[in-house]
Each structure stands twice: as structure tokens, then as C-alpha cells.
Design a protein around this motif. Structure first.
Motif, PDB file in Angstrom:
ATOM      1  N   ILE A   1      53.548  41.912  37.917  1.00  0.00           N
ATOM      2  CA  ILE A   1      53.286  41.060  36.748  1.00  0.00           C
ATOM      3  C   ILE A   1      51.814  40.716  36.610  1.00  0.00           C
ATOM      4  O   ILE A   1      51.212  40.956  35.554  1.00  0.00           O
ATOM      5  N   SER A   2      51.197  40.177  37.649  1.00  0.00           N
ATOM      6  CA  SER A   2      49.783  39.804  37.559  1.00  0.00           C
ATOM      7  C   SER A   2      48.882  40.986  37.180  1.00  0.00           C
ATOM      8  O   SER A   2      47.918  40.808  36.421  1.00  0.00           O
ATOM      9  N   PRO A   3      49.149  42.213  37.665  1.00  0.00           N
ATOM     10  CA  PRO A   3      48.288  43.340  37.266  1.00  0.00           C
ATOM     11  C   PRO A   3      48.327  43.647  35.772  1.00  0.00           C
ATOM     12  O   PRO A   3      47.475  44.395  35.279  1.00  0.00           O
ATOM     13  N   LEU A   4      49.298  43.089  35.035  1.00  0.00           N
ATOM     14  CA  LEU A   4      49.409  43.359  33.603  1.00  0.00           C
ATOM     15  C   LEU A   4      48.597  42.393  32.749  1.00  0.00           C
ATOM     16  O   LEU A   4      48.654  42.454  31.519  1.00  0.00           O
ATOM     17  N   ALA A   5      47.858  41.484  33.377  1.00  0.00           N
ATOM     18  CA  ALA A   5      47.136  40.449  32.631  1.00  0.00           C
ATOM     19  C   ALA A   5      46.244  41.043  31.537  1.00  0.00           C
ATOM     20  O   ALA A   5      46.108  40.472  30.451  1.00  0.00           O
ATOM     21  N   GLY A   6      45.657  42.194  31.791  1.00  0.00           N
ATOM     22  CA  GLY A   6      44.724  42.783  30.842  1.00  0.00           C
ATOM     23  C   GLY A   6      45.355  43.355  29.598  1.00  0.00           C
ATOM     24  O   GLY A   6      44.649  43.596  28.611  1.00  0.00           O
ATOM     25  N   ILE A   7      46.662  43.589  29.589  1.00  0.00           N
ATOM     26  CA  ILE A   7      47.286  44.195  28.409  1.00  0.00           C
ATOM     27  C   ILE A   7      48.086  43.190  27.584  1.00  0.00           C
ATOM     28  O   ILE A   7      48.491  43.494  26.474  1.00  0.00           O
ATOM     29  N   PHE A   8      48.343  41.995  28.125  1.00  0.00           N
ATOM     30  CA  PHE A   8      49.088  40.995  27.373  1.00  0.00           C
ATOM     31  C   PHE A   8      48.205  40.356  26.304  1.00  0.00           C
ATOM     32  O   PHE A   8      47.021  40.087  26.547  1.00  0.00           O
ATOM     33  N   PRO A   9      48.758  40.070  25.120  1.00  0.00           N
ATOM     34  CA  PRO A   9      47.991  39.317  24.118  1.00  0.00           C
ATOM     35  C   PRO A   9      47.860  37.861  24.540  1.00  0.00           C
ATOM     36  O   PRO A   9      48.536  37.403  25.465  1.00  0.00           O
ATOM     37  N   GLU A  10      47.012  37.112  23.851  1.00  0.00           N
ATOM     38  CA  GLU A  10      46.711  35.742  24.251  1.00  0.00           C
ATOM     39  C   GLU A  10      47.947  34.849  24.251  1.00  0.00           C
ATOM     40  O   GLU A  10      48.075  33.961  25.094  1.00  0.00           O
ATOM     41  N   ASN A  11      48.872  35.092  23.321  1.00  0.00           N
ATOM     42  CA  ASN A  11      50.056  34.236  23.248  1.00  0.00           C
ATOM     43  C   ASN A  11      51.046  34.497  24.373  1.00  0.00           C
ATOM     44  O   ASN A  11      52.039  33.783  24.500  1.00  0.00           O
ATOM     45  N   ARG A  12      50.795  35.505  25.180  1.00  0.00           N
ATOM     46  CA  ARG A  12      51.640  35.791  26.335  1.00  0.00           C
ATOM     47  C   ARG A  12      50.912  35.479  27.643  1.00  0.00           C
ATOM     48  O   ARG A  12      51.264  36.017  28.689  1.00  0.00           O
ATOM     49  N   LEU A  13      49.903  34.637  27.572  1.00  0.00           N
ATOM     50  CA  LEU A  13      49.154  34.241  28.756  1.00  0.00           C
ATOM     51  C   LEU A  13      49.160  32.720  28.871  1.00  0.00           C
ATOM     52  O   LEU A  13      49.303  32.003  27.875  1.00  0.00           O
ATOM     53  N   GLY A  14      49.010  32.224  30.101  1.00  0.00           N
ATOM     54  CA  GLY A  14      48.944  30.794  30.331  1.00  0.00           C
ATOM     55  C   GLY A  14      47.569  30.234  30.067  1.00  0.00           C
ATOM     56  O   GLY A  14      46.636  30.946  29.647  1.00  0.00           O
TER      57      GLY A  14
END
Length: 359
Positions: A284-297
């Protein structure tokens, strides 16, 4: 007269209490007799009834694999085309029943990777395979599927991110990470952000889930501050809330720290913490770069797994229903499979777990 009124009052009170009962319950002994180590389980028939059946009967495998039949199939290229189609139908119902295939695919070019959720889905499929193959110490034969967490939602209802600084006046910002009524700590005055310290490596080496030492005397190699102890207690409240259990589900109240008299659920819970770390750090953490802003904390990290993600208030997720046997693709080793590595900080706990499991 007064006696009759008193009896009537007692009867009315009893009926009122019965009316407040949440439903049928069963009592399950979880530890040694006489210690109060028993689990009260509520009727989970409604939850069991919500578990979806397979989309259709799985056809026998043909000679053509999914990788040969379709373009750009990466993590399930080694299963048959028939099983691949069957699994795609199931995952659509599990994760995006309203959005359908378009939640992950460009309908004009199903092989395209332009929709970010397709890359996420690949990682989550491998995560399911890893849990089912490598973490049977926690999930046993029940296993997991995408439904275990998602329950028909594109984003699971229960997750965590690293907490940002509390908003409001300067006094509110000096709460030392606690005294906030949030579900994470069961609305207690304990720290509201314990997950990042235990469930992943976003804040550095995960903390050992241990408050007291292994002997009655102070130890130089085991010094726990008050704040660290409160974080552990906050995590324990999370366990209790997420699984719908109390402390003696895992611990013996005679000595909470002693592994030799703890119930088997404590061993399973220890493995669960290791599993959650592996899931968050590896998938999960390695995917931080592909998530849009609304899917991040608030701190820019993705929505990560905690105990409530799967359990959702149940001792056994979905009342113990096992779906994984109907989906053999999730029982295969991931194509880039690597065995989990335990954290060095928990070596002492790991030895205790092995002793407890053998006893």
C-alpha cells in the motif's frame, strides 16, 4: 399491595432489559476455565447473508492462459482465460458494483493502464495472494478476498492514515496526540494516532507492542515512557473495538504480560500485527505516488490497513465465512512472491509466540 407493586416493577424491569438485548448470543470459551476468558459472540447471520455467492459456476480451465488471450495481463497471466473472466466478474461485484469495469479500465482500450485504479488493483490482488499463502498463521484456512475489506465499496470503510496536526486554537494543538474522541482509540482519552507507530514503517522502525518487561526487575534494554505505554493502550482499545472483544479474548487477567497463560488468540493477534505491517509496507505505501490527492491522508500517505479493515466489529471477519476456496487465483503464489521478514524489534516477542504456540 406494596409487595404486588414491587413484583410488578421487577417484572417490568426484566422485560425492559430483555427488550434492550441486541440479539441471540453464544458463549465461547477462549482460555483457561475460571479466568473469565470467554467470548460473547452476537448472532452474525445478517453479516453472513451479505456475503456474495460466486458470479457463476467456474468453468473448467481451457488450454489458453489469460496472458495469452488478453493484452497486458500481468499479475494473473498464469491462470486460464476462463478463470480470469470469472475472477473479473467477482472483483467487479466486490469493489465497484455501481461503477463496473470502468472503475479500473478505459472501456475503449481495456489493456490501457491510464486509469490509476488498475495499478492499485494489481497490487491488491497480489496482496490477497500473499496473505493467503504466507499469513495462514493469522487468517488460517478462512483466507481473504477483496470482499473481506471492501464489502462492495471502492474504498474500504475502515482504514487509517498518519494524523495531521489538530486544527483549532493553540490550546487544542497542545493535546500531545491524545484526548481526541475518535474511533481509533474507542473514543477514549488515549492517543488518537497509534497506528503509524505499530502498523507500518512510515514513522521509522515499528514499535514493539509491549508495555512491561519480561521480569519483575527494571531492565536497561526495555524502557517504555508513559507516552509509549499510552500508545500501546490505545492500540489495545483499537483491537477490542475492531474485533468486538474484550481484553481476556487474548490475555489472562492473572498476568496480562505472561505468554504461557495467555489464550491462543493472542498468538494469532501477534501474527496479525506482523501481517498488517507486511501489507502496508509491501503493497500500500509504495502506491503513494499514483494515488490522487483525495485518496491520500493529511500527511500525503495512502489509506492503509488496520484491524477494523477486515474484522469490522467481528471476532471473525464476516462471521467466519470463507470465500477463498471459490477463487483459486487468490490461492496462487504471487508472481513476484517474497517471504515475510519479521521485525528485529519483535524478536523477543517472536520467541514468546513460538513458546505459546507450542504449549
Amino acid at each position: 399491595m406494596h409487595k404486588a407493586l414491587a413484583l410488578t416493577g421487577v417484572a417490568a424491569a426484566a422485560l425492559a432489559l430483555v427488550a434492550c438485548e441486541p440479539g441471540p448470543k453464544t458463549l465461547e470459551q477462549s482460555g483457561y476455565r475460571g479466568t473469565g476468558m470467554a467470548q460473547v459472540n452476537l448472532d452474525s447471520a445478517a453479516i453472513v447473508a451479505e456475503v456474495p455467492a460466486p458470479p457463476y459456476d467456474l468453468p473448467p480451465p481451457g488450454e489458453v492462459t489469460a496472458g495469452e488471450a488478453y493484452e497486458n495481463v500481468q499479475v494473473l497471466s498464469n491462470i486460464s482465460r476462463e478463470e480470469f473472466d470469472y475472477f473479473m466478474a467477482a472483483i467487479t461485484e466486490w469493489v465497484s458494483p455501481e461503477e463496473g469495469c470502468n472503475y479500473c479500465h478505459n472501456p475503449a482500450n481495456m489493456a490501457s493502464d491510464e486509469v490509476y485504479t488498475k495499478a492499485v488493483a494489481r497490487s491488491m490482488i497480489q496482496m490477497n495472494q500473499k496473505v493467503n499463502i504466507s499469513w495462514d498463521s493469522h487468517v488460517k484456512d478462512t483466507g481473504v478476498t477483496c470482499w473481506t475489506c471492501h464489502r462492495g465499496n471502492p474504498v474500504p470503510e475502515n482504514y487509517y492514515t498518519l494524523a495531521g496536526a489538530p486544527s483549532g486554537n493553540p490550546i487544542e494543538r497542545k493535546v500531545n496526540g491524545q484526548n481526541m474522541p475518535v474511533p481509533a482509540s474507542a473514543f477514549s482519552s488515549l492517543p488518537y494516532e497509534s497506528f503509524g507507530s505499530y502498523f507500518g514503517s512510515d514513522l521509522g522502525e515499528p514499535m514493539s507492542v509491549r508495555v512491561s518487561g519480561v521480569s519483575m526487575h527494571p531492565q536497561e534494554d526495555h524502557e517504555v515512557t508513559t507516552m509509549e505505554a499510552e500508545q500501546t493502550y490505545g492500540l489495545m482499545m483499537h483491537f477490542s473495538e475492531s474485533l468486538g472483544v474484550n481484553c481476556v479474548h487474548c490475555h489472562n487477567s492473572q498476568n496480562f504480560a505472561d505468554w504461557s497463560i495467555s489464550g491462543p488468540a493472542r498468538v494469532q493477534a501477534w501474527h496479525g500485527v506482523q501481517m498488517v505491517r507486511d501489507v502496508n509496507d509491501g503493497y500500500i505505501s509504495p502506491l503513494a505516488g499514483i494515488f490522487p490527492e483525495n485518496r491520500l491522508g493529511a500527511e500525503g500517505d495512502p489509506f492503509k490497513v488496520q484491524c477494523g479493515t477486515c474484522h469490522q466489529g467481528q471476532n471473525k471477519p464476516m462471521g467466519g465465512v470463507s470465500m477463498v476456496a471459490d477463487y483459486p487465483a487468490l490461492l496462487r503464489e504471487p508472481l513476484d512472491f517474497t517471504a515475510p521478514i519479521l521485525d528485529e524489534a519483535d524478536d523477543e516477542d517472536a520467541a514468546a509466540v513460538e513458546i505459546a504456540a507450542a504449549s
